[in-house]
Write a protein that holds these residues in place. Structure first.
Motif, mmCIF file in Angstrom:
data_model
loop_
_atom_site.group_PDB
_atom_site.id
_atom_site.type_symbol
_atom_site.label_atom_id
_atom_site.label_comp_id
_atom_site.label_asym_id
_atom_site.label_seq_id
_atom_site.Cartn_x
_atom_site.Cartn_y
_atom_site.Cartn_z
ATOM 1 N N CYS A 124 28.266 -40.391 8.775
ATOM 2 C CA CYS A 124 27.063 -40.023 8.030
ATOM 3 C C CYS A 124 27.132 -40.541 6.597
ATOM 4 C CB CYS A 124 26.862 -38.506 8.035
ATOM 5 S SG CYS A 124 26.366 -37.821 9.637
ATOM 6 N N THR A 125 28.302 -40.396 5.962
ATOM 7 C CA THR A 125 28.466 -40.891 4.593
ATOM 8 C C THR A 125 28.400 -42.409 4.545
ATOM 9 O OG1 THR A 125 29.884 -38.975 4.120
ATOM 10 C CG2 THR A 125 29.936 -40.794 2.547
ATOM 11 N N PRO A 174 34.314 -43.554 2.649
ATOM 12 C CA PRO A 174 34.087 -42.456 3.605
ATOM 13 C C PRO A 174 35.270 -42.189 4.531
ATOM 14 C CG PRO A 174 32.135 -43.838 3.471
ATOM 15 C CD PRO A 174 33.220 -44.551 2.721
ATOM 16 N N ILE A 175 35.990 -43.252 4.960
ATOM 17 C CA ILE A 175 37.146 -43.051 5.847
ATOM 18 C C ILE A 175 38.235 -42.250 5.135
ATOM 19 C CG2 ILE A 175 39.075 -44.237 6.960
ATOM 20 C CD1 ILE A 175 37.112 -46.438 7.765
ATOM 21 N N PHE A 176 38.620 -42.696 3.925
ATOM 22 C CA PHE A 176 39.668 -41.982 3.189
ATOM 23 C C PHE A 176 39.214 -40.579 2.820
ATOM 24 C CE2 PHE A 176 41.259 -46.347 2.211
ATOM 25 C CZ PHE A 176 42.543 -46.174 2.722
ATOM 26 N N ALA A 178 28.830 -37.612 -1.075
ATOM 27 C CA ALA A 178 28.049 -37.948 0.115
ATOM 28 C C ALA A 178 26.543 -37.945 -0.127
ATOM 29 C CB ALA A 178 28.376 -36.972 1.246
ATOM 30 N N PHE A 179 26.083 -37.306 -1.209
ATOM 31 C CA PHE A 179 24.640 -37.208 -1.390
ATOM 32 C C PHE A 179 24.164 -37.501 -2.810
ATOM 33 C CE2 PHE A 179 20.995 -34.457 -2.574
ATOM 34 C CZ PHE A 179 20.011 -35.187 -1.938
ATOM 35 N N PHE A 180 24.625 -36.719 -3.777
ATOM 36 C CA PHE A 180 24.030 -36.810 -5.108
ATOM 37 C C PHE A 180 24.226 -38.181 -5.751
ATOM 38 C CE2 PHE A 180 24.487 -32.153 -4.718
ATOM 39 C CZ PHE A 180 23.164 -31.813 -4.931
ATOM 40 N N LEU A 181 25.420 -38.758 -5.626
ATOM 41 C CA LEU A 181 25.658 -40.077 -6.222
ATOM 42 C C LEU A 181 24.823 -41.158 -5.557
ATOM 43 C CD1 LEU A 181 27.146 -41.890 -8.200
ATOM 44 C CD2 LEU A 181 29.040 -42.021 -6.572
ATOM 45 N N PRO A 237 18.407 -33.400 5.271
ATOM 46 C CA PRO A 237 19.532 -32.555 5.656
ATOM 47 C C PRO A 237 20.202 -31.826 4.508
ATOM 48 C CG PRO A 237 20.146 -34.857 5.768
ATOM 49 C CD PRO A 237 18.677 -34.827 5.514
ATOM 50 N N PHE A 238 19.797 -32.096 3.251
ATOM 51 C CA PHE A 238 20.468 -31.493 2.107
ATOM 52 C C PHE A 238 19.591 -30.485 1.377
ATOM 53 C CE2 PHE A 238 22.218 -35.652 2.894
ATOM 54 C CZ PHE A 238 23.573 -35.403 2.914
#
Length: 328
Positions: free
Chosen positions: A122-123, A166-168, A212-215, A265-266
């Motif tokens: 998703c990220t 996102p993986i790390f 994941a969202f705001f940035l 979704p947020f």
């Protein structure tokens, strides 16, 4: 009176509680739903999964197979479609069972792996959307330098960032359990066999939302608002008085859909279980809509995908037929 009470229906006793694992002592309770609700939810969610698979598979096959689609911008689209396709295969089917049955039947280890893949994919998809907005910025606002600004090496950097962070973040956070520090008492209170939820403490709740969202969300909103402003300014400068309203309407429609699907979704971070599942699946629907949005509302992709002059492209056009017919 007493006889009447004994013969009356026992309205005070709820239906017998059912558990995820009937023979396990510490089993989680199942969410009791009517058969109609269960069937409706399975139909909607399976439909979303199939649409996500097929839509993104069309994009993957088209760009990978047809040379005329293989340019820097579409490599971003290809990578995003791969991300969304993996989400539909690895994450959405298991989330469907959990959302409907309110039980996790696939083991503790796969619960962690599933949570990691959910966050990661998703990220990653959101990061791709962010970098696509950067690409569109240069295409609209600095078209003379677009070719030298958006090159293969630049796209490779975009893809490296979109996948590596996102993986790390996902696997490092979930397997290190940093998100659980300070929530031990709450976790112990709700722990039961058949539970698979991701719990964040205050620190990581803020950091996860930011990463994941705001940035990426702030970057996307800022860029698309600027693109819209520049496009409107250019329309005025070249005297497109009659068609400007139509252009603004189409730009607003595109921006509203792209950002609306992204933001859904947020809207709420802490919700009841069913409402949480609604927002969760609206987030998954972002991956369902991505190939439709970038097929229907971006002429630069549609023209390349559906050019009648391209040999063998009629196959791709047939695949894209459902969303190649508007904005002509």
């Amino acid at each position: 009176m007493g006889s009447r009470m004994m013969n009356s229906p026992d309205i005070y006793n709820p239906p017998e509680l059912q558990f995820c694992f009937a023979l396990v002592n510490n089993s989680c309770p199942r969410n009791m739903r009517s058969m109609l609700s269960v069937c409706t939810m399975y139909i909607v969610m399976i439909g979303a999964i199939v649409m996500t698979m097929l839509g993104n598979l069309v994009v993957i096959i088209s760009i990978a197979h047809f040379k005329q689609l293989q340019h820097p911008t579409n490599f971003l689209i290809l990578s995003m479609a791969t991300t969304d396709f993996l989400l539909s295969c690895v994450v959405m089917p298991f989330s469907m069972v959990r959302s409907i049955e309110s039980c996790w039947y696939f083991g503790d280890l796969f619960c962690k792996v599933h949570s990691c893949c959910d966050i990661m994919l998703c990220t990653t998809s959101i990061f791709h959307l962010c970098f696509i907005s950067v690409d569109r910025y240069y295409a609209v606002c600095d078209p003379l330098h677009y070719v030298i600004k958006i090159t293969i090496p630049v796209i490779e950097v975009f893809l490296l960032i979109s996948w590596s962070i996102p993986i790390f973040f996902a696997f490092g956070l979930v397997f290190s359990e940093l998100n659980l520090i300070g929530t031990e008492d709450f976790v112990a209170a709700i722990d039961c066999t058949g539970l698979c939820i991701l719990i964040f403490n205050k620190l990581w709740g803020v950091l996860a939302s930011f990463i994941a969202f705001f940035l990426p969300g702030t970057v996307m909103v800022g860029i698309y608002v600027h693109i819209f402003t520049v496009a409107r300014k250019h329309a005025r400068q070249i005297g497109m008085v009659l068609s400007r309203d139509k252009l603004e309407s189409k730009a607003t429609k595109t921006l509203s859909i792209v950002m609306g699907v992204f933001v859904y979704p947020f809207i709420n971070f802490t919700t009841p279980e069913d409402l949480y599942n609604v927002f969760l699946w609206l987030g998954y629907f972002n991956s369902t809509f991505n190939p439709i949005i970038y097929g229907m509302f971006y002429p630069w992709f549609r023209k390349r995908a559906c050019s009648p002059s391209a040999s063998a492209c009629h196959t791709a056009c047939a695949l894209f037929l459902s969303f190649c017919q508007i904005n002509k």
